[in-house]
Design an enzyme around this catalytic site. Sequence first.
Site, short mmCIF file in Angstrom:
data_model
loop_
_atom_site.label_atom_id
_atom_site.label_comp_id
_atom_site.label_asym_id
_atom_site.label_seq_id
_atom_site.Cartn_x
_atom_site.Cartn_y
_atom_site.Cartn_z
N GLU A 127 0.82 -1.21 0.00
CA GLU A 127 0.00 0.00 0.00
C GLU A 127 0.85 1.26 0.00
O GLU A 127 0.36 2.36 -0.22
CB GLU A 127 -0.97 -0.02 1.20
CG GLU A 127 -0.43 0.54 2.50
CD GLU A 127 0.65 -0.36 3.13
OE1 GLU A 127 1.38 0.12 3.99
OE2 GLU A 127 0.76 -1.52 2.72
N ASP A 160 14.22 30.31 -26.31
CA ASP A 160 14.30 31.66 -26.85
C ASP A 160 15.67 32.23 -26.48
O ASP A 160 16.25 31.86 -25.47
CB ASP A 160 13.24 32.56 -26.21
CG ASP A 160 11.83 32.19 -26.64
OD1 ASP A 160 11.70 31.55 -27.69
OD2 ASP A 160 10.88 32.53 -25.92
N ASP A 163 6.62 32.72 -24.58
CA ASP A 163 6.07 33.73 -23.68
C ASP A 163 4.83 34.43 -24.21
O ASP A 163 4.11 35.07 -23.47
CB ASP A 163 7.13 34.78 -23.34
CG ASP A 163 7.67 35.48 -24.59
OD1 ASP A 163 7.16 35.20 -25.70
OD2 ASP A 163 8.61 36.28 -24.47
N ASP A 174 2.62 31.64 -28.94
CA ASP A 174 3.48 30.52 -28.56
C ASP A 174 2.68 29.36 -27.98
O ASP A 174 3.21 28.26 -27.83
CB ASP A 174 4.54 30.96 -27.52
CG ASP A 174 5.59 31.86 -28.12
OD1 ASP A 174 5.89 31.71 -29.31
OD2 ASP A 174 6.13 32.71 -27.39
N ASP A 211 7.12 3.01 6.07
CA ASP A 211 6.41 4.18 5.53
C ASP A 211 7.29 5.43 5.46
O ASP A 211 7.42 6.04 4.40
CB ASP A 211 5.15 4.45 6.33
CG ASP A 211 4.03 3.48 5.97
OD1 ASP A 211 4.24 2.66 5.05
OD2 ASP A 211 2.95 3.54 6.59
#
Length: 864
Positions: free
Chosen positions: A293, A335, A606, A610, A704
């Site tokens: 689990e 860019d 940006d 785009d 855990d």
Amino acid sequence: MDSKLYPSSLTLMSHIDPAPELTKPQFQGLSEQEAALRLATEGPNELPSTRSRSTLKITIEALREPMFLLLVAIGVLYVVLGDLRESLALLVAVFLVIGITLYQERKAEHALEALRDLSSPRALVIRGGTERRIPGREVVRGDLIVLSEGDRVPADALVLTAVSLTTDESLLTGESVPVRKVASLEEMATMGRPGGDDQPCVYSGSLVVQGLGIARVLATGKSTELGRIGKALETVKSERTALQNQVGRIVKIFAAIGLGLCVLAALVYGITHKDWPKGILVGLTMAISMVPEELPVVLTIFLALGAWRISRRGVLTRRIPAIETLGSATVLCADKTGTLTQNRMSVHSLFAGNDSFEVDHEKKMALTEGCQKLLAVAILASQREPFDPMEKAIRGLGQETLANFARFDAGSLVREYPLSRMLLAVVRVWDVPGENTYTAAAKGAPEAIAKLCHLTDTETAELMSQASRMANRGLRVLGGARAALPKVELPDAPLEFDFKFLGLLGFEDPVRPAVPGAISECVAAGIRVVMITGDYPVTARSIARQIGLPHPDECVTGSELDAMDESELRRRVRTTSIFARVVPEQKLRLVEALQANGEIVAMTGDGVNDAPALRAANIGVAMGGRGTDVARESGALVLLDDDFSSIVVAVRLGRRIFDNLRKAMSYVLAIHVPIAGMSLIPVLFGWPLVLLPLNIVFLELIIDPACSMAFEGESEEADIMRRPPRDPKQSIFSLRNILLSLLQGVGALLSVLLVFVVALYRGQGEMDARALAFTTLIIANLGLIWTNRSRTRTVLETLRSPNAALWWITVSAFVFLGLVLYVPFFRVLFQFSTLHALDVAICFGAAAFSVFLVDVWKISHRYA
């Protein structure tokens, strides 16, 4: 593309100077105190579907987990068997496990909440007479919001002023055609319905396609038009990721195997011992030993905390699956301006006729007459209140050098001709007081300005030669031209004007210092970097050399790209790293061509145009600083600082997250082998039981936090950026990984089983044998955690790598082990006897041997 150098036509259509009303100080807006009070009383501006899970909801989800239900069933069975003490102890242990689960889940939820705040669409508001940008969720009723092209409207509002304002309301109406907005002539208390032109209302979720405006918020959150359909949004479930599907399949497989073994164990015990209630208890114990689990919890925590870690390094994760893809990226398309460079423009030089002038901002400068005219026309072709760094640099130089600078703000804008793919230039027509003609000012690509001025081939060649000399120095080059026009109706195209060429401006934009190192890191990691720019090819090549981009002399321009068919483009993108003079619409073709070649593409952007490329890319990366809301919403990642090196950091962290997730999964599979084996084997051979339900819960207290906290915090491997990108089709549960995990688990199982069998053979008794086997299992469990920290380094080698969580888990495990072995109450509860020093040494030796075998395997494969 550098959309700030060559904005999209849509962008430039909206670049009309605000009407005087937009900048008058009469708009004060709410005070910060009023806004804070309304936020507290009316709640945040968000829909119910975006709200985080409460602690109560997380608790309910934990209580519905199969592991909890199995433990409750076992507790009830203990009551039936008359063992109230075991039942109460089990109940306390169960709540401890749930407490750890809640802590982990809340930690992940807090990380997601921080990401929600960052990813909330930004809104520009006027408060106390000052403009400031805030998260959209903090917008309140009564706020004044400033709207411009590319913004997502944050709330339902009444338009007070508007200049060419149009919005896309298709989200609400289904109609894709943008609608015009007008300023309201009178105050309104309620909103009209969306749709239709010339309405004074804008609606939450709609997109500003063009123009500027100021609006007063009338409704937020659930009260908006979008909020009214919020119930439908609440039912929309996010798509499961590839990793979630893989984990789901493996859990189902283990659950099916566990169910079969559960029935087998119950039947064997019931038949051999004639004790069916105890047989059912044994079967349920077998079931909880087999159910992994932890796997779904581990995945959730890793991805949530991973996204939070990446955000701390300047990259916001808007779509969690992007974290899975980061380690597979083979191409980063970036860019140039603002991403590879600093986007801090300054005018470096001017060329006007025979005059050439280099700017020195440290000294008082006197421009020649030709350079003054050139600078003047560049100012007229720019915004009065520019956002673009180049336009800021132009106006800044004008304020420094032109005595009559104030007159440039005296005229009124008549018309603007935006940039287009056919003409990479902007033309603005002005009506200057006291003049009999209009003044047309143009700035743009040198070749476009040459076209506007109708230069001869010889004149154009001379112009381009000078532009090339400037570009070779790494400068961005713009041309300027001016025309006088009669005050009549203007034509549809500026090519009909009689422009006079005035000169060239060269702009300097320094490379970001971290970029060359980031490029080198990408090359070592097998990732290609592709530079996409709207700039001059010679400038692009110069920047490519500065940052160390491979093959800097090979460049494809936007016009060449248009002329290529798909097969030719696919061939060229295999080796080309520079694309210049590219417009946003061409980015999508580049993404598709790279993907057709089998590349996993990260693409930056940006602007509004785009968005298609950002959506199509495997990893869309929007600019957070200068990007529009549309780009931010289209991207899977958002660069908060617009810095290319942050993308590389994100890739490194993405690889680390996947590495550590695989280590945690391997550990979970491995540790369940000895737990399941020691639950089933004694039943099959008629031996005393080793693992009672309480023992397994004790193990869960270690497992855990180990798999979620210790492995999540593990530092990256030294060679993480010297490996090729991960194959996205590769499963985290590959056959090789599963076999290695099972082999580790079998090694631990054999160690525990050997200690248990020898203890029984020597006649040490059931409680002695159980204590010895359990102690060996705990130490072997810790050994599995330590050895899975690295696929290549031994346990001793990993000691040099800090991991505070792991040390806390290790120390806590030994403290708890000491309690159950040496405190009488706990010892009786766990049905153990006291172990002597020699017994503990035997347990350590047996567990260490299984770890030693794994380390020998690592060393042998290291030098194979």
